[in-house]
Design a protein around this motif. Structure first.
Motif, PDB file in Angstrom:
ATOM      1  N   ASP A  81       0.742  -1.269  -0.170  1.00 13.01           N
ATOM      2  CA  ASP A  81      -0.062   0.024  -0.163  1.00 13.01           C
ATOM      3  C   ASP A  81       0.793   1.319   0.052  1.00 13.01           C
ATOM      4  N   SER A  82       0.398   2.347  -0.766  1.00 12.55           N
ATOM      5  CA  SER A  82       1.257   3.462  -1.003  1.00 12.55           C
ATOM      6  C   SER A  82       0.315   4.562  -1.580  1.00 12.55           C
ATOM      7  N   PRO A  83       0.270   5.701  -0.839  1.00 10.48           N
ATOM      8  CA  PRO A  83      -0.609   6.705  -1.384  1.00 10.48           C
ATOM      9  C   PRO A  83      -0.216   7.345  -2.741  1.00 10.48           C
ATOM     10  N   LEU A  84       1.133   6.882  -3.164  1.00 12.94           N
ATOM     11  CA  LEU A  84       2.062   7.353  -4.460  1.00 12.94           C
ATOM     12  C   LEU A  84       1.128   6.338  -5.516  1.00 12.94           C
ATOM     13  N   ARG A  85       0.780   5.232  -5.392  1.00 17.48           N
ATOM     14  CA  ARG A  85       0.396   4.320  -6.267  1.00 17.48           C
ATOM     15  C   ARG A  85      -0.940   4.595  -7.124  1.00 17.48           C
ATOM     16  N   PHE A  86      -0.711   4.426  -8.356  1.00 22.10           N
ATOM     17  CA  PHE A  86      -2.118   4.563  -9.208  1.00 22.10           C
ATOM     18  C   PHE A  86      -2.729   3.372  -9.122  1.00 22.10           C
ATOM     19  N   ARG A  87      -4.154   3.504  -8.683  1.00 16.91           N
ATOM     20  CA  ARG A  87      -5.143   2.693  -8.425  1.00 16.91           C
ATOM     21  C   ARG A  87      -6.036   2.067  -9.696  1.00 16.91           C
ATOM     22  N   ASP A  88      -6.356   3.077 -10.515  1.00 15.63           N
ATOM     23  CA  ASP A  88      -7.274   2.868 -11.437  1.00 15.63           C
ATOM     24  C   ASP A  88      -6.785   2.801 -13.067  1.00 15.63           C
ATOM     25  N   TRP A  89      -5.593   3.381 -12.913  1.00 17.75           N
ATOM     26  CA  TRP A  89      -4.955   3.263 -14.427  1.00 17.75           C
ATOM     27  C   TRP A  89      -3.424   2.556 -14.491  1.00 17.75           C
ATOM     28  N   ALA A  90      -3.083   1.960 -15.790  1.00 16.83           N
ATOM     29  CA  ALA A  90      -1.757   1.269 -15.780  1.00 16.83           C
ATOM     30  C   ALA A  90      -0.730   2.333 -16.157  1.00 16.83           C
ATOM     31  N   VAL A  91      -0.296   3.303 -15.131  1.00 21.00           N
ATOM     32  CA  VAL A  91       0.637   4.091 -15.079  1.00 21.00           C
ATOM     33  C   VAL A  91       1.794   4.039 -13.923  1.00 21.00           C
ATOM     34  N   VAL A  92       2.974   4.557 -14.301  1.00 22.50           N
ATOM     35  CA  VAL A  92       4.176   4.418 -13.454  1.00 22.50           C
ATOM     36  C   VAL A  92       4.888   5.787 -13.588  1.00 22.50           C
ATOM     37  N   PHE A  93       5.290   6.217 -12.526  1.00 18.06           N
ATOM     38  CA  PHE A  93       6.297   7.596 -12.688  1.00 18.06           C
ATOM     39  C   PHE A  93       7.824   7.152 -12.660  1.00 18.06           C
ATOM     40  N   ALA A  94       8.309   8.100 -13.062  1.00 17.22           N
ATOM     41  CA  ALA A  94       9.901   8.066 -12.530  1.00 17.22           C
ATOM     42  C   ALA A  94      10.147   8.432 -11.246  1.00 17.22           C
ATOM     43  N   ASP A  95      11.262   8.015 -10.534  1.00 21.70           N
ATOM     44  CA  ASP A  95      11.705   8.427  -9.107  1.00 21.70           C
ATOM     45  C   ASP A  95      12.415   9.501  -8.987  1.00 21.70           C
ATOM     46  N   SER A  96      12.451  10.580 -10.066  1.00 18.44           N
ATOM     47  CA  SER A  96      12.977  11.850  -9.875  1.00 18.44           C
ATOM     48  C   SER A  96      12.215  12.986 -10.530  1.00 18.44           C
ATOM     49  N   ARG A  97      12.227  14.068  -9.636  1.00 18.90           N
ATOM     50  CA  ARG A  97      11.420  15.089 -10.357  1.00 18.90           C
ATOM     51  C   ARG A  97      12.330  16.280 -10.909  1.00 18.90           C
ATOM     52  N   VAL A  98      11.782  17.061 -11.714  1.00 19.88           N
ATOM     53  CA  VAL A  98      12.277  18.253 -12.514  1.00 19.88           C
ATOM     54  C   VAL A  98      11.869  19.473 -12.218  1.00 19.88           C
ATOM     55  N   ASP A  99      12.671  20.336 -11.793  1.00 21.90           N
ATOM     56  CA  ASP A  99      11.948  21.863 -11.433  1.00 21.90           C
ATOM     57  C   ASP A  99      13.072  22.884 -12.225  1.00 21.90           C
ATOM     58  N   SER A 100      13.732  22.406 -13.079  1.00 25.24           N
ATOM     59  CA  SER A 100      14.644  23.430 -13.991  1.00 25.24           C
ATOM     60  C   SER A 100      15.324  22.722 -14.956  1.00 25.24           C
ATOM     61  N   GLY A 101      15.870  23.376 -15.960  1.00 21.51           N
ATOM     62  CA  GLY A 101      16.924  22.814 -16.672  1.00 21.51           C
ATOM     63  C   GLY A 101      16.543  22.069 -18.262  1.00 21.51           C
ATOM     64  N   CYS A 102      17.148  21.829 -19.026  1.00 26.93           N
ATOM     65  CA  CYS A 102      16.731  21.255 -20.216  1.00 26.93           C
ATOM     66  C   CYS A 102      17.201  19.513 -20.258  1.00 26.93           C
ATOM     67  N   HIS A 103      16.497  18.761 -20.361  1.00 28.35           N
ATOM     68  CA  HIS A 103      16.625  17.105 -20.082  1.00 28.35           C
ATOM     69  C   HIS A 103      16.389  16.359 -21.358  1.00 28.35           C
ATOM     70  N   TYR A 104      16.844  15.249 -21.636  1.00 27.34           N
ATOM     71  CA  TYR A 104      16.616  14.366 -22.708  1.00 27.34           C
ATOM     72  C   TYR A 104      16.822  12.918 -22.286  1.00 27.34           C
ATOM     73  N   TRP A 105      15.782  11.997 -22.580  1.00 25.79           N
ATOM     74  CA  TRP A 105      15.793  10.481 -22.471  1.00 25.79           C
ATOM     75  C   TRP A 105      15.084   9.955 -23.583  1.00 25.79           C
ATOM     76  N   GLU A 106      15.512   8.738 -23.647  1.00 26.22           N
ATOM     77  CA  GLU A 106      14.713   7.752 -24.560  1.00 26.22           C
ATOM     78  C   GLU A 106      14.090   6.771 -24.234  1.00 26.22           C
ATOM     79  N   VAL A 107      13.051   5.906 -25.106  1.00 24.86           N
ATOM     80  CA  VAL A 107      12.350   5.024 -24.638  1.00 24.86           C
ATOM     81  C   VAL A 107      12.318   3.874 -25.634  1.00 24.86           C
TER      82      VAL A 107
END
Length: 223
Positions: A81-107
């Motif tokens: 159990d976690s208040p961070l967990r998505f309950r109704d939709w198949a979603v996941v977040f990354a473990d890092s937050r961004v509040d500035s800058g320019c960033h790039y990642w691939e999938v």
């Protein structure tokens, strides 16, 4: 299911898990950003996927850099159990937050015909899906077509064919998220907005699997 109804809905997930979740929905718990890893001042975002946010139909693998969709998923009562967990939709977040800058990642995309990739406010409600509200900005792939999506509005993107690998370029100060073709280092489409609070890379998946690649430098052609 008809295309019109599929466009309105966020998607599908575990057949049994969703019924249990919708009946036994947990009360909303205020979310804070303290649970996320702070981002380095360098424009080089390094992240893993956060298991605490992952819906019970999603399994993480390869040291939490990849996610695979399981049709039946896990019994929600067997998921920590976690208040961070998505309950109704198949979603996941990354473990890092961004509040500035320019960033790039691939999938890297494997055997998936329906997914969403983008960013969302770290404090976004776990009862909603990314792309359906004003707290998330994503690129959606379904029915062999791409869409730019926010507040449940979809704009067709002219990227032809099923992707094997795509890139995301985020400029926080400029309020811009871009879908990139990494083979030619070219921006395919950009979403313009204003990010009112820290955001996280966000992913939704309804079949197959995707693998994330972070810690990348912004390609010189995109600077």
């Amino acid at each position: 299911m008809a295309l019109s109804s599929r466009l309105f809905l966020c998607g599908r997930f575990g057949r049994f898990a969703d019924a249990v979740l919708l009946i036994n929905k947990q009360p909303t718990v205020p979310l804070t950003c303290r649970c996320y890893v702070a981002v380095s001042q360098r424009n080089q975002l390094q992240f893993k996927l956060d298991e605490r946010t992952a819906h019970s139909s999603l399994d993480l693998f390869k040291k939490d850099t990849g996610v695979i969709y399981r049709m039946l998923g896990l019994d929600p009562s067997h998921v920590q159990d976690s208040p961070l967990r998505f309950r109704d939709w198949a979603v996941v977040f990354a473990d890092s937050r961004v509040d500035s800058g320019c960033h790039y990642w691939e999938v890297t995309v494997k055997k998936s015909q329906e997914f969403r990739i983008g960013v969302a406010e770290a404090s976004m409600s776990r009862d909603e899906c990314i792309g359906t509200n004003s707290s998330s900005w994503v690129f959606s792939y379904m029915h062999s077509k791409w869409y730019a999506m926010t507040t449940n509005k979809q704009v067709p993107v002219s990227l032809v064919g099923k992707p094997d690998r795509v890139g995301l370029l985020l400029d926080f100060e400029a309020g811009k998220l871009s879908l990139v073709d990494p083979q030619i280092s070219k921006v395919v489409h950009s979403l313009k907005t204003h990010f009112p609070s820290p955001i996280c890379p966000a992913f939704a998946l309804w079949d197959g699997e995707i693998l994330t690649h972070s810690g990348l430098e912004v390609p010189s052609e995109l600077k």
